[in-house]
Design a protein around this motif. Structure first.
Motif, PDB file in Angstrom:
ATOM      1  N   ARG A 143       5.169 -23.075 -36.116  1.00 56.03           N
ATOM      2  CA  ARG A 143       4.682 -22.769 -37.470  1.00 56.03           C
ATOM      3  C   ARG A 143       4.055 -21.380 -37.534  1.00 56.03           C
ATOM      4  O   ARG A 143       4.198 -20.664 -38.524  1.00 56.03           O
ATOM      5  N   ARG A 144       3.366 -20.992 -36.480  1.00 57.33           N
ATOM      6  CA  ARG A 144       2.773 -19.653 -36.454  1.00 57.33           C
ATOM      7  C   ARG A 144       3.859 -18.583 -36.423  1.00 57.33           C
ATOM      8  O   ARG A 144       3.759 -17.550 -37.092  1.00 57.33           O
ATOM      9  N   TRP A 145       4.909 -18.830 -35.653  1.00 59.12           N
ATOM     10  CA  TRP A 145       6.016 -17.875 -35.582  1.00 59.12           C
ATOM     11  C   TRP A 145       6.697 -17.733 -36.948  1.00 59.12           C
ATOM     12  O   TRP A 145       7.021 -16.622 -37.372  1.00 59.12           O
ATOM     13  N   GLY A 152       2.746 -16.408 -45.389  1.00 56.16           N
ATOM     14  CA  GLY A 152       2.378 -17.302 -46.474  1.00 56.16           C
ATOM     15  C   GLY A 152       3.215 -18.553 -46.566  1.00 56.16           C
ATOM     16  O   GLY A 152       2.912 -19.444 -47.364  1.00 56.16           O
ATOM     17  N   SER A 153       4.286 -18.642 -45.755  1.00 57.96           N
ATOM     18  CA  SER A 153       5.185 -19.799 -45.848  1.00 57.96           C
ATOM     19  C   SER A 153       4.599 -21.047 -45.190  1.00 57.96           C
ATOM     20  O   SER A 153       5.054 -22.155 -45.465  1.00 57.96           O
ATOM     21  N   PRO A 158       0.560 -29.399 -43.832  1.00 60.71           N
ATOM     22  CA  PRO A 158       1.844 -30.107 -43.898  1.00 60.71           C
ATOM     23  C   PRO A 158       1.703 -31.621 -44.007  1.00 60.71           C
ATOM     24  O   PRO A 158       2.669 -32.302 -44.333  1.00 60.71           O
ATOM     25  N   ILE A 159       0.501 -32.149 -43.754  1.00 59.64           N
ATOM     26  CA  ILE A 159       0.310 -33.602 -43.791  1.00 59.64           C
ATOM     27  C   ILE A 159      -0.236 -34.051 -45.133  1.00 59.64           C
ATOM     28  O   ILE A 159       0.358 -34.889 -45.818  1.00 59.64           O
ATOM     29  N   PHE A 160      -1.361 -33.485 -45.528  1.00 59.66           N
ATOM     30  CA  PHE A 160      -1.990 -33.895 -46.790  1.00 59.66           C
ATOM     31  C   PHE A 160      -1.620 -32.984 -47.952  1.00 59.66           C
ATOM     32  O   PHE A 160      -1.609 -33.410 -49.103  1.00 59.66           O
ATOM     33  N   VAL A 170      -1.797 -13.014 -42.183  1.00 59.99           N
ATOM     34  CA  VAL A 170      -1.331 -13.735 -41.002  1.00 59.99           C
ATOM     35  C   VAL A 170      -2.337 -13.574 -39.863  1.00 59.99           C
ATOM     36  O   VAL A 170      -2.808 -12.475 -39.576  1.00 59.99           O
ATOM     37  N   GLY A 171      -2.669 -14.699 -39.234  1.00 61.36           N
ATOM     38  CA  GLY A 171      -3.597 -14.664 -38.120  1.00 61.36           C
ATOM     39  C   GLY A 171      -5.041 -14.884 -38.503  1.00 61.36           C
ATOM     40  O   GLY A 171      -5.891 -15.035 -37.627  1.00 61.36           O
TER      41      GLY A 171
END
Length: 238
Positions: A143-145, A152-153, A158-160, A170-171
């Motif tokens: 996901r970081r890559w 911003g993607s 991703p769960i809630f 980023v970062g």
């Protein structure tokens, strides 16, 4: 009559563009080219660089925190290379700072030395620990890559789905989970904290290398080595 060997040419070539130009323009161009290194050196002196008088490469313009013009292999000159390497450095800085703390705490608490952690018994076997870490870290790193490739993607839970991060780029996830005290709310303060993190992280990367070398050579932890060094003051491997 043919011009004498010492007569100036009637026209010249602009070596920056490859086009012909008049004599007056040729002279002005030559003067500009002659003055360019001096101007660059003056501009280079206006910002801190890792080597005094060194002219930073074009892709290191000082816009990044702790940018001192150091890139002898030009690793950041290729497309997206600078952004990728900055994220790589940021992650290595953070892991190194955690690593330095992780090597010192066992000595402080009288626990087994950090280098012997793999010999200890835990709640499960080593294969399960390794597999679990591989799965979880692979998911997080993937996901970081993706976020580096498409900023911003991956800034939403991703769960809630009701928690978002990445307001500072980023970062730097920020938000109530990663910046609960709102230290980064002020832009000036945020830049200052970025510089401190990178500077301390670079120092930690050097420190963790030194700790590993000490432990390999002496078979002792970092605080034990530090105590003995302070006691006799001979050398770092005493």
């Amino acid at each position: 009559p043919a011009p004498s060997p010492r007569s100036p040419p009637a026209a010249g070539i602009d070596y920056r563009t490859g086009t012909m130009m008049s004599l007056s323009n040729s002279v002005r161009s030559a003067r500009a080219l002659k003055a360019t290194p001096r101007n660059v050196s003056m501009r280079a002196a206006d910002r801190p660089v890792y080597y005094p008088g060194q002219t930073p490469p074009a892709h290191l313009d000082g816009s990044l925190p702790c940018d001192y013009g150091f890139d002898p292999l030009s690793l950041g000159s290729w497309d997206k290379g600078l952004a990728w390497n900055r994220q790589a450095e940021l992650q290595h800085c953070r892991w190194a700072m955690l690593g330095v703390v992780g090597t010192c705490v066992p000595d402080l608490l009288g626990l087994p030395m950090w280098a012997d952690a793999g010999k200890e018994s835990y709640f499960t076997d080593a294969f399960t620990l390794f597999t679990s870490q591989l799965l979880f870290m692979s998911w997080a790193e993937y996901r970081r890559w993706i976020d580096i490739q498409y900023p911003g993607s991956c800034n939403e839970d991703p769960i809630f789905g009701n928690y978002t991060v990445g307001e500072k780029g980023v970062g730097y996830p920020g938000g109530k989970w990663f910046d609960p005290m709102n230290f980064a709310k002020d832009e000036k303060k945020f830049l200052e904290l970025q510089k401190k993190e990178i500077a301390n992280g670079r120092l930690a990367m050097v420190a963790i290398l030194g700790i590993a070398a000490q432990t390999y050579y002496t078979g002792k932890g970092p605080l034990v080595c530090l105590g003995e060094h302070i006691k006799n003051g001979v050398n770092i491997f005493s």
